[in-house]
Design an enzyme around this catalytic site. Structure first.
Site, PDB file in Angstrom:
ATOM      1  N   TYR A   1       0.813  -1.227   0.000  1.00  0.00           N
ATOM      2  CA  TYR A   1       0.000   0.000   0.000  1.00  0.00           C
ATOM      3  C   TYR A   1       0.843   1.273   0.000  1.00  0.00           C
ATOM      4  O   TYR A   1       0.347   2.330   0.379  1.00  0.00           O
ATOM      5  CB  TYR A   1      -0.979  -0.035   1.171  1.00  0.00           C
TER       6      TYR A   1
ATOM      7  N   HIS B   1      -9.018  -7.448  -2.399  1.00  0.00           N
ATOM      8  CA  HIS B   1      -8.122  -6.565  -3.146  1.00  0.00           C
ATOM      9  C   HIS B   1      -7.880  -7.182  -4.517  1.00  0.00           C
ATOM     10  O   HIS B   1      -7.724  -8.399  -4.632  1.00  0.00           O
ATOM     11  CB  HIS B   1      -6.776  -6.433  -2.425  1.00  0.00           C
TER      12      HIS B   1
HETATM   13  P1  IDP Z   1      -9.246  -0.471  -4.616  1.00  0.00           P
HETATM   14  O1  IDP Z   1      -9.042  -1.512  -3.535  1.00  0.00           O
HETATM   15  O2  IDP Z   1     -10.656  -0.491  -5.149  1.00  0.00           O
HETATM   16  O3  IDP Z   1      -8.219  -0.556  -5.711  1.00  0.00           O
HETATM   17  P2  IDP Z   1      -7.837   1.890  -3.637  1.00  0.00           P
HETATM   18  O4  IDP Z   1      -8.243   3.291  -3.914  1.00  0.00           O
HETATM   19  O5  IDP Z   1      -6.615   1.351  -4.305  1.00  0.00           O
HETATM   20  O6  IDP Z   1      -9.107   0.959  -3.928  1.00  0.00           O
HETATM   21  O7  IDP Z   1      -7.672   1.769  -2.065  1.00  0.00           O
HETATM   22  C1  IDP Z   1      -7.034   0.645  -1.491  1.00  0.00           C
HETATM   23  C2  IDP Z   1      -7.800   0.217  -0.280  1.00  0.00           C
HETATM   24  O8  IDP Z   1      -7.712   1.242   0.711  1.00  0.00           O
HETATM   25  C3  IDP Z   1      -9.311   0.043  -0.473  1.00  0.00           C
HETATM   26  O9  IDP Z   1      -9.651  -1.227  -1.024  1.00  0.00           O
HETATM   27  C4  IDP Z   1      -9.826   0.190   0.938  1.00  0.00           C
HETATM   28  O10 IDP Z   1      -9.588  -0.994   1.703  1.00  0.00           O
HETATM   29  C5  IDP Z   1      -8.894   1.284   1.463  1.00  0.00           C
HETATM   30  N1  IDP Z   1      -9.483   2.618   1.317  1.00  0.00           N
HETATM   31  C6  IDP Z   1      -9.520   3.382   0.200  1.00  0.00           C
HETATM   32  N2  IDP Z   1     -10.133   4.555   0.429  1.00  0.00           N
HETATM   33  C7  IDP Z   1     -10.495   4.528   1.729  1.00  0.00           C
HETATM   34  C8  IDP Z   1     -11.161   5.458   2.594  1.00  0.00           C
HETATM   35  O11 IDP Z   1     -11.551   6.555   2.190  1.00  0.00           O
HETATM   36  N3  IDP Z   1     -11.342   5.062   3.894  1.00  0.00           N
HETATM   37  C9  IDP Z   1     -10.918   3.851   4.373  1.00  0.00           C
HETATM   38  N4  IDP Z   1     -10.282   2.963   3.602  1.00  0.00           N
HETATM   39  C10 IDP Z   1     -10.072   3.291   2.306  1.00  0.00           C
HETATM   40 MG    MG Z   2      -6.146  -0.173  -5.621  1.00  0.00          MG
END
Ligand code: IDP
Ligand code: MG
Length: 172
Positions: free
Chosen positions: A72, A138
């Site tokens: 991450y 994920h």
């Molecule tokens: P994705 O998993 O759909 O690719 P990303 O934007 O890459 O989404 O974000 C990675 C992970 O971070 C998300 O799956 C979620 O678990 C967490 N996440 C993303 N945005 C938020 C938020 O605004 N609050 C809490 N957790 C978040």
């Molecule tokens: Mg992502």
């Protein structure tokens, strides 16, 4: 005239073969701790497996802080980063590598939008989730990121090259 026709056919055949090569992808997927705690491992793997995409690697593991930080890293500056690392390391996960034509796009479609409230019905997040911080699964967003994430969780020799006997019934 005949000669021209032959060369056009050859070009088309070459292009078709190239298309198949270009779209064969590897995708990294992880069933997150909430999916494992809720007993959804089988249900969620089934949704991916039944597409015809091929599982070539799988392991049950507790993600370490070091692995989570690498995975991450792109979100390091985001306000949710610390909680995200805490969440992904909080209980066991299932890590998988899935291979096939358009594996990234097809898997991301089945996973659904990041926030379960935005995720369409029929998607994993849309059907099983309510909270963005507990979104079950994920899946890498590109072939390039999949390669990087696979490298965090798998050694190349842990990925199995095999031919499903039903392959001709999933792809021409
Ligand atoms: P994705 O998993 O759909 O690719 P990303 O934007 O890459 O989404 O974000 C990675 C992970 O971070 C998300 O799956 C979620 O678990 C967490 N996440 C993303 N945005 C938020 C938020 O605004 N609050 C809490 N957790 C978040
Ligand atoms: Mg992502």
């Amino acid at each position: 005239m005949i000669q021209e026709h032959v060369s056009v056919t050859l070009i088309i055949n070459k292009t078709q073969k190239l298309d198949k090569l270009i779209t064969m992808e590897r995708e990294f997927v992880m069933l997150k701790p909430d999916a494992v705690q809720r007993g959804l491992i089988g249900t969620l793997i089934n949704r991916l497996e039944r597409t015809g995409l091929k599982i070539i690697g799988m392991k049950f593991l507790k993600v370490t802080k070091e692995m989570a930080e690498k995975h991450y890293e792109v979100h390091k500056a985001r306000p949710f980063y610390a909680k995200l690392v805490e969440y992904i390391t909080s209980a066991p996960t299932v890590a998988m590598v899935i291979e096939g034509p358009n594996a990234v796009a097809i898997t991301r479609k089945i996973v659904g939008a990041t926030h379960p409230a935005d995720a369409a019905p029929g998607t994993i997040r849309g059907d099983f989730g309510i909270d963005i911080g507990r979104n079950l699964i994920h899946a890498s967003d590109s072939v390039e990121n999949a390669k990087m994430e696979i490298g965090i969780y798998f050694k190349e020799e842990e990925l199995i090259d095999w031919t499903p006997t039903l392959a001709p019934w999933f792809t021409e």
